[in-house]
Design a protein around this motif. Structure first.
Motif, PDB file in Angstrom:
ATOM      1  N   ALA A 270       1.256  -0.998  -0.126  1.00 49.40           N
ATOM      2  CA  ALA A 270      -0.527  -0.452   0.008  1.00 49.40           C
ATOM      3  C   ALA A 270       0.657   1.309   0.004  1.00 49.40           C
ATOM      4  O   ALA A 270       2.032   1.046   0.515  1.00 49.40           O
ATOM      5  N   THR A 271       0.487   2.067  -0.484  1.00 49.05           N
ATOM      6  CA  THR A 271       1.053   3.011  -0.645  1.00 49.05           C
ATOM      7  C   THR A 271       0.695   4.109   0.335  1.00 49.05           C
ATOM      8  O   THR A 271      -0.086   4.630   0.922  1.00 49.05           O
ATOM      9  N   ARG A 272       1.558   4.629   1.306  1.00 54.41           N
ATOM     10  CA  ARG A 272       1.272   5.697   2.389  1.00 54.41           C
ATOM     11  C   ARG A 272       1.167   6.819   1.900  1.00 54.41           C
ATOM     12  O   ARG A 272       1.970   7.783   1.293  1.00 54.41           O
ATOM     13  N   ILE A 273      -0.404   7.625   2.885  1.00 52.20           N
ATOM     14  CA  ILE A 273      -0.592   9.346   2.108  1.00 52.20           C
ATOM     15  C   ILE A 273      -0.226  10.094   2.597  1.00 52.20           C
ATOM     16  O   ILE A 273       0.841  10.288   4.002  1.00 52.20           O
ATOM     17  N   ALA A 274       0.760  10.768   2.293  1.00 48.11           N
ATOM     18  CA  ALA A 274       1.296  11.964   2.448  1.00 48.11           C
ATOM     19  C   ALA A 274       0.424  13.365   2.587  1.00 48.11           C
ATOM     20  O   ALA A 274      -0.864  13.822   2.653  1.00 48.11           O
ATOM     21  N   ARG A 275       0.851  13.312   4.113  1.00 49.76           N
ATOM     22  CA  ARG A 275       0.061  14.955   4.881  1.00 49.76           C
ATOM     23  C   ARG A 275       0.045  15.929   4.063  1.00 49.76           C
ATOM     24  O   ARG A 275       1.336  15.976   3.802  1.00 49.76           O
ATOM     25  N   SER A 276      -0.405  16.573   3.673  1.00 46.69           N
ATOM     26  CA  SER A 276      -0.284  18.331   3.283  1.00 46.69           C
ATOM     27  C   SER A 276       0.251  19.312   4.336  1.00 46.69           C
ATOM     28  O   SER A 276       0.145  20.389   4.555  1.00 46.69           O
ATOM     29  N   HIS A 277      -0.567  18.636   5.845  1.00 49.14           N
ATOM     30  CA  HIS A 277      -0.048  19.619   7.075  1.00 49.14           C
ATOM     31  C   HIS A 277      -0.343  18.543   7.767  1.00 49.14           C
ATOM     32  O   HIS A 277      -0.895  17.648   8.072  1.00 49.14           O
ATOM     33  N   PRO A 278       0.619  19.312   9.047  1.00 44.94           N
ATOM     34  CA  PRO A 278       0.527  18.151   9.726  1.00 44.94           C
ATOM     35  C   PRO A 278      -0.418  17.435  11.232  1.00 44.94           C
ATOM     36  O   PRO A 278      -0.080  16.192  11.655  1.00 44.94           O
ATOM     37  N   ASP A 279      -1.243  18.680  10.966  1.00 41.37           N
ATOM     38  CA  ASP A 279      -2.812  17.433  11.330  1.00 41.37           C
ATOM     39  C   ASP A 279      -3.317  17.623  10.918  1.00 41.37           C
ATOM     40  O   ASP A 279      -4.936  17.771  11.572  1.00 41.37           O
ATOM     41  N   GLU A 280      -3.196  16.992   9.216  1.00 41.51           N
ATOM     42  CA  GLU A 280      -4.116  16.344   8.522  1.00 41.51           C
ATOM     43  C   GLU A 280      -4.613  15.495   8.980  1.00 41.51           C
ATOM     44  O   GLU A 280      -3.444  14.213   9.075  1.00 41.51           O
ATOM     45  N   LEU A 281      -5.999  15.007   9.625  1.00 41.25           N
ATOM     46  CA  LEU A 281      -6.856  13.684   9.774  1.00 41.25           C
ATOM     47  C   LEU A 281      -6.633  12.616   7.984  1.00 41.25           C
ATOM     48  O   LEU A 281      -7.148  13.432   7.211  1.00 41.25           O
ATOM     49  N   ILE A 282      -6.134  11.354   8.256  1.00 41.80           N
ATOM     50  CA  ILE A 282      -5.877  10.640   6.975  1.00 41.80           C
ATOM     51  C   ILE A 282      -6.533   9.306   7.847  1.00 41.80           C
ATOM     52  O   ILE A 282      -7.194   8.843   8.663  1.00 41.80           O
ATOM     53  N   VAL A 283      -8.254   9.820   6.678  1.00 37.50           N
ATOM     54  CA  VAL A 283      -9.894   9.018   7.385  1.00 37.50           C
ATOM     55  C   VAL A 283      -9.781   8.074   6.220  1.00 37.50           C
ATOM     56  O   VAL A 283      -9.732   8.292   4.750  1.00 37.50           O
ATOM     57  N   GLY A 284      -9.548   6.212   6.374  1.00 34.46           N
ATOM     58  CA  GLY A 284     -10.065   5.742   5.952  1.00 34.46           C
ATOM     59  C   GLY A 284     -11.789   5.180   6.355  1.00 34.46           C
ATOM     60  O   GLY A 284     -12.340   5.027   7.067  1.00 34.46           O
ATOM     61  N   LEU A 285     -12.638   5.433   4.760  1.00 32.96           N
ATOM     62  CA  LEU A 285     -13.447   4.595   4.252  1.00 32.96           C
ATOM     63  C   LEU A 285     -13.944   3.004   3.859  1.00 32.96           C
ATOM     64  O   LEU A 285     -13.845   3.807   3.129  1.00 32.96           O
ATOM     65  N   VAL A 286     -14.637   2.713   4.480  1.00 32.42           N
ATOM     66  CA  VAL A 286     -14.549   0.674   4.323  1.00 32.42           C
ATOM     67  C   VAL A 286     -16.357   1.093   4.271  1.00 32.42           C
ATOM     68  O   VAL A 286     -17.091   0.747   5.416  1.00 32.42           O
ATOM     69  N   SER A 287     -17.036   1.058   2.833  1.00 39.38           N
ATOM     70  CA  SER A 287     -18.655   0.065   3.639  1.00 39.38           C
ATOM     71  C   SER A 287     -17.814  -1.403   2.889  1.00 39.38           C
ATOM     72  O   SER A 287     -17.624  -1.481   1.400  1.00 39.38           O
ATOM     73  N   VAL A 288     -19.042  -1.977   3.465  1.00 40.06           N
ATOM     74  CA  VAL A 288     -18.769  -3.129   3.914  1.00 40.06           C
ATOM     75  C   VAL A 288     -20.716  -4.007   3.420  1.00 40.06           C
ATOM     76  O   VAL A 288     -21.238  -3.945   3.368  1.00 40.06           O
ATOM     77  N   SER A 289     -20.268  -4.558   1.779  1.00 36.67           N
ATOM     78  CA  SER A 289     -21.732  -4.510   1.084  1.00 36.67           C
ATOM     79  C   SER A 289     -21.791  -5.471  -0.019  1.00 36.67           C
ATOM     80  O   SER A 289     -20.358  -5.743  -0.961  1.00 36.67           O
ATOM     81  N   ASP A 290     -21.518  -6.945  -0.182  1.00 36.20           N
ATOM     82  CA  ASP A 290     -21.885  -8.111  -1.118  1.00 36.20           C
ATOM     83  C   ASP A 290     -22.353  -7.316  -2.404  1.00 36.20           C
ATOM     84  O   ASP A 290     -21.916  -7.491  -3.377  1.00 36.20           O
ATOM     85  N   ARG A 291     -23.646  -6.633  -2.200  1.00 34.31           N
ATOM     86  CA  ARG A 291     -24.612  -6.143  -3.257  1.00 34.31           C
ATOM     87  C   ARG A 291     -23.696  -4.862  -4.255  1.00 34.31           C
ATOM     88  O   ARG A 291     -23.906  -5.236  -5.115  1.00 34.31           O
ATOM     89  N   ALA A 292     -23.118  -3.696  -2.966  1.00 34.50           N
ATOM     90  CA  ALA A 292     -22.900  -2.656  -3.632  1.00 34.50           C
ATOM     91  C   ALA A 292     -21.924  -3.239  -3.995  1.00 34.50           C
ATOM     92  O   ALA A 292     -21.424  -2.107  -5.160  1.00 34.50           O
TER      93      ALA A 292
END
Length: 223
Positions: free
Chosen positions: A17-39
């Motif tokens: 996986a590619t490490r995400i670079a912050r544009s600011h020291p306090d930038e929050l990096i959030v992972g969003l995961v939707s779990v759905s067979d059909r979608a």
């Protein structure tokens, strides 16, 4: 920490996986995961990821960026995705939606517990308390939250409900007609939790959700 079921997942996926670079020291990096067979197969349009992005955009005043994943209800795949987002991408917070009920294919909580190093039971307890204000079937929800700690990084992972309305209610809490908080939303505790595990200092819009920190942990107001 209890681990009720162990799934055969491959945590080496984080190495690619590619490490995400912050544009600011306090930038929050959030992972969003939707779990759905059909979608995840395109049978219908996913609503969880757009709902999460919309809510975060309205609630956070500090900088943030998100990484989206839409995956099927497969325990090994869920665990691998969480590991990738935390260990590989460097997310500070991961929010999942879907797969937390009692049906046989609802395995998000088990897959989340399998990758955590500390369980945070208060989050699930509070989410069910909020939902019980609306429906008695809230007791069927099995959302959990964990901390995942790697060698140089840690993140909070929280399971959320699957419906956009329920996502907003659990994150934001319930307010009366006068705007007074009736039941606190879980996001009120998330910024301070991220502080405690070494993450960035996230700030929220109080009119949406007031992030709580003890006085000793608050930064002086700017300006």
């Amino acid at each position: 920490m209890r681990r009720p079921i162990v799934f055969p997942f491959n945590d080496s996926i984080a190495m690619t996986a590619t490490r995400i670079a912050r544009s600011h020291p306090d930038e929050l990096i959030v992972g969003l995961v939707s779990v759905s067979d059909r979608a995840s197969t395109g049978a219908y349009q996913d609503q969880g990821l757009p709902a999460l992005r919309e809510w975060l955009g309205g609630a956070l005043v500090s900088p943030w960026q998100a990484v989206d994943r839409l995956i099927p209800d497969e325990p090994a795949r869920i665990s691998e995705t969480l590991i990738e987002l935390v260990d590989g991408c460097g997310c500070d917070l991961v929010l999942t939606t879907g797969g937390t009920g009692p049906a046989r294919r609802d395995v998000t909580p088990e897959a989340t517990l399998a990758v955590g190093t500390k369980e945070m039971p208060g989050f699930g307890e509070q989410m069910r308390q909020i939902s019980l204000r609306f429906v008695p079937t809230a007791i069927l929800s099995r959302q959990v939250a964990v901390i995942r700690e790697a060698a140089d990084h840690a993140a909070l992972i929280v399971n959320l409900p699957g419906q956009p309305k329920s996502i907003r209610e659990t994150l934001e809490g319930l307010k009366g007609e006068d705007g007074a908080v009736l039941v606190p939303g879980i996001f009120a505790a998330i910024p301070y939790c991220i502080d405690l595990i070494g993450g960035p200092y996230a700030e929220t819009r109080p009119e949406v959700i007031a992030a709580f920190r003890p006085k000793s942990a608050r930064r002086p107001a700017q300006g």
